[in-house]
Design an enzyme around this catalytic site. Structure first.
Site, PDB file in Angstrom:
ATOM      1  N   LYS A   1       0.732  -1.223  -0.116  1.00 30.27           N
ATOM      2  CA  LYS A   1      -0.174   0.615   0.092  1.00 30.27           C
ATOM      3  C   LYS A   1       0.527   1.348   0.325  1.00 30.27           C
ATOM      4  O   LYS A   1       1.414   1.881   0.989  1.00 30.27           O
ATOM      5  CB  LYS A   1      -0.669   0.080   1.129  1.00 30.27           C
TER       6      LYS A   1
ATOM      7  N   GLU B   1       8.683   1.600  11.184  1.00 33.00           N
ATOM      8  CA  GLU B   1      10.270   2.584  11.122  1.00 33.00           C
ATOM      9  C   GLU B   1       9.512   4.014  11.114  1.00 33.00           C
ATOM     10  O   GLU B   1       9.286   4.065  10.114  1.00 33.00           O
ATOM     11  CB  GLU B   1      11.215   2.533   9.694  1.00 33.00           C
TER      12      GLU B   1
ATOM     13  N   CYS C   1      13.469  10.952   6.687  1.00 36.86           N
ATOM     14  CA  CYS C   1      13.305  10.943   8.748  1.00 36.86           C
ATOM     15  C   CYS C   1      14.927  10.489   8.912  1.00 36.86           C
ATOM     16  O   CYS C   1      14.700  10.635  10.524  1.00 36.86           O
ATOM     17  CB  CYS C   1      12.812   9.126   8.881  1.00 36.86           C
TER      18      CYS C   1
ATOM     19  N   GLU D   1       9.639  16.281  15.469  1.00 41.75           N
ATOM     20  CA  GLU D   1       9.801  16.269  14.441  1.00 41.75           C
ATOM     21  C   GLU D   1       8.973  16.822  13.071  1.00 41.75           C
ATOM     22  O   GLU D   1       8.135  17.142  13.193  1.00 41.75           O
ATOM     23  CB  GLU D   1       9.514  14.825  13.593  1.00 41.75           C
TER      24      GLU D   1
END
Length: 487
Positions: free
Chosen positions: A181, A256, A289, A384
């Site tokens: 997906k 992750e 990331c 973040e």
């Protein structure tokens, strides 16, 4: 041209799902828009629980045959997929640049070659995946990696195809079947991958691709009782939802997640190298990331470092990612730009100072930004941003540097710049991170473990770690007695 095909920079892309070796439409669609200029790239099939169930069913039906396929044949097909990626490298590069705004030169020279490498690496690793038998009181222990079953792989938009194939390649090598997906903001190269895999001879149903918005299709995939593994790359809140969804079936997860990684610059570091490492964190418009977004600099060199950084950052060219001279392209989506700008505006209102940037540009372009005068507990330091925004703080001692580096809820990566090998060893031993780079950044070998600590993730993938996750690892203990001699 078919209503189910769209053309992106001259490349035809099918906008339907790929389920059981066939293209499947949905009753609804969603619009895929290029972050470069806001142009419409296509109307994409918008999957629901119905398409999710069909894809898992196809993966389940294909699993016994694929699991029984000899290792050498699985490896051959994965190599054929890699060859197909190489043949269509230019198509994949330009489509992904139009779809997510990352640099075309990076896609051509680094990203798409790495996609092909992902398949070749895990194909080759499969062929030498063995554990030496060992003895326990005369009994023989034999470790094997049995294919686990259908896997759901949910991938992000910042490096769509590379991050997808980090998961797809080892899952297929392991003998699992896959439902992929892709992120709704960058779905196009996953569709091209389905074509390439089919042309390479991958049996129908072994790889399925379903498109759709978040929970509309995601919940049905992650809660399905026939799914044996779920691997996800993305945000912490989404991971929490996936974990809750998977809990009823105790489906194993590999997650992750986000990061707020530090770059520690000590006074004994090569400052030119340290500045280069810091400016490199603007790669992919800060949508990485692993990016070391918190720069921690020793007091003694902070002023000089900041001046050199500002000078180098000022030379970066921001613009159309299809231009060979561009260093920073657009951010992915209006919502992402609003999020980035909100972080910066709140930080400035709280007393932060913008040494570089600090404002948005035209369209989805956000100026590379460096903020100083920020407190350790400030939102901009702790959360973040996922954009071209860095903060700079100073430290006096090695102990303070480590304390500041570890003082977030994340633990994905860290980077250390120092000229002292012993210091590097001391500091890295105390950093909480899945990956630590010393005097380098983003050197990623597929045989190494990859993942995060704390809220940056669960589990490790890469090399044998990938097979440990995508397989049911079995130990067979055999006694030296009890067998009849059939000689």
């Amino acid at each position: 041209m078919s209503a189910h095909l769209t053309t992106v920079a001259g490349v035809a892309v099918n906008t339907r799902h790929w389920i059981g070796g066939e293209r499947v439409a949905s009753t609804g669609t969603f619009t895929d828009v290029s972050p470069i200029d806001g142009s419409t790239l296509g109307e994409i099939a918008r999957g629901t629980a119905r398409e999710a169930a069909a894809a898992v069913s196809a993966a389940k039906a294909a699993f016994p045959g694929w699991a029984a396929t000899p290792r050498a044949e699985r490896a051959r097909i994965l190599h054929a997929i890699a060859d197909g990626v190489d043949k269509r490298l230019e198509d994949l590069a330009i489509v992904e640049t139009c779809d997510n705004g990352a640099l075309l030169r990076s896609h051509r020279r680094g990203v798409m070659p790495r996609v092909a490498h992902n398949f070749r690496f895990f194909a080759d690793w499969l062929l030498r995946l063995d554990h030496e038998d060992f003895q326990t009181r005369g009994h023989t222990n034999h470790v094997s990696w049995d294919p686990a079953g259908p896997c759901v792989l949910i991938t992000p938009w910042n490096a769509p195809l590379m991050l997808a194939t980090w998961k797809v390649a080892p899952a297929l090598a392991a003998g699992d079947t896959v439902v992929l997906k892709p992120a709704e903001w960058s779905p196009l190269t996953a569709s091209l991958l389905a074509d390439i895999a089919a042309e390479a001879g991958l049996p129908a149903g072994v790889l399925n691709v379903v498109q759709g918005y978040g929970s509309e299709i995601g919940d049905a995939l992650t809660s399905h009782p026939d799914v044996r593994r779920i691997s996800f790359t993305g945000s912490v809140p989404t991971a929490q939802r996936i974990a809750a969804s998977a809990a009823a079936n105790l489906t194993p997860l590999s997650l992750e997640l986000g990061g707020k990684s530090p770059l520690l610059v000590f006074a004994d570091a090569d400052l030119d190298l340290a500045v280069d490492l810091a400016v490199e964190q603007y790669d992919n418009a800060g949508q990485v990331c692993l990016a070391a977004t918190r720069i921690l600099v020793e007091d003694a060199v902070a002023e000089e470092f900041t001046a050199r950084f500002a000078e180098k950052a000022a030379r970066l060219k921001q613009g159309d990612p299809r231009d060979e001279a561009t260093d920073i392209g657009p951010n992915i989506h209006p919502r992402q730009v609003e999020k980035i700008d909100g972080f910066v505006r709140r930080a400035l209102a709280a007393g932060a100072r913008a040494v570089v940037g600090g404002h948005r540009g035209d369209g989805l372009y956000y100026a590379p930004t460096l903020l100083t005068d920020v407190a350790q507990d400030a939102e901009i330091v702790q959360e973040e941003v996922f954009g071209p925004v860095l903060t700079l703080q100073t430290f006096t001692t090695e102990e303070e540097a480590v304390r500041l580096a570890n003082d977030t809820r994340f633990g994905l990566a860290a980077t250390v710049a120092t000229g002292d090998r012993e210091r590097a060893e001391r500091v890295t031993a105390h950093l909480v991170a899945g990956t630590v780079w010393v005097n380098c950044f983003f050197v990623r070998d597929l045989q190494a473990p990859f993942g995060g600590s704390r809220q940056s993730g669960v589990g490790r993938e890469g090399g044998t770690w990938s097979f440990d996750f995508y397989c049911d690892v079995k130990n067979t203990v055999t006694a030296p007695k009890g067998f009849k001699d059939h000689g």
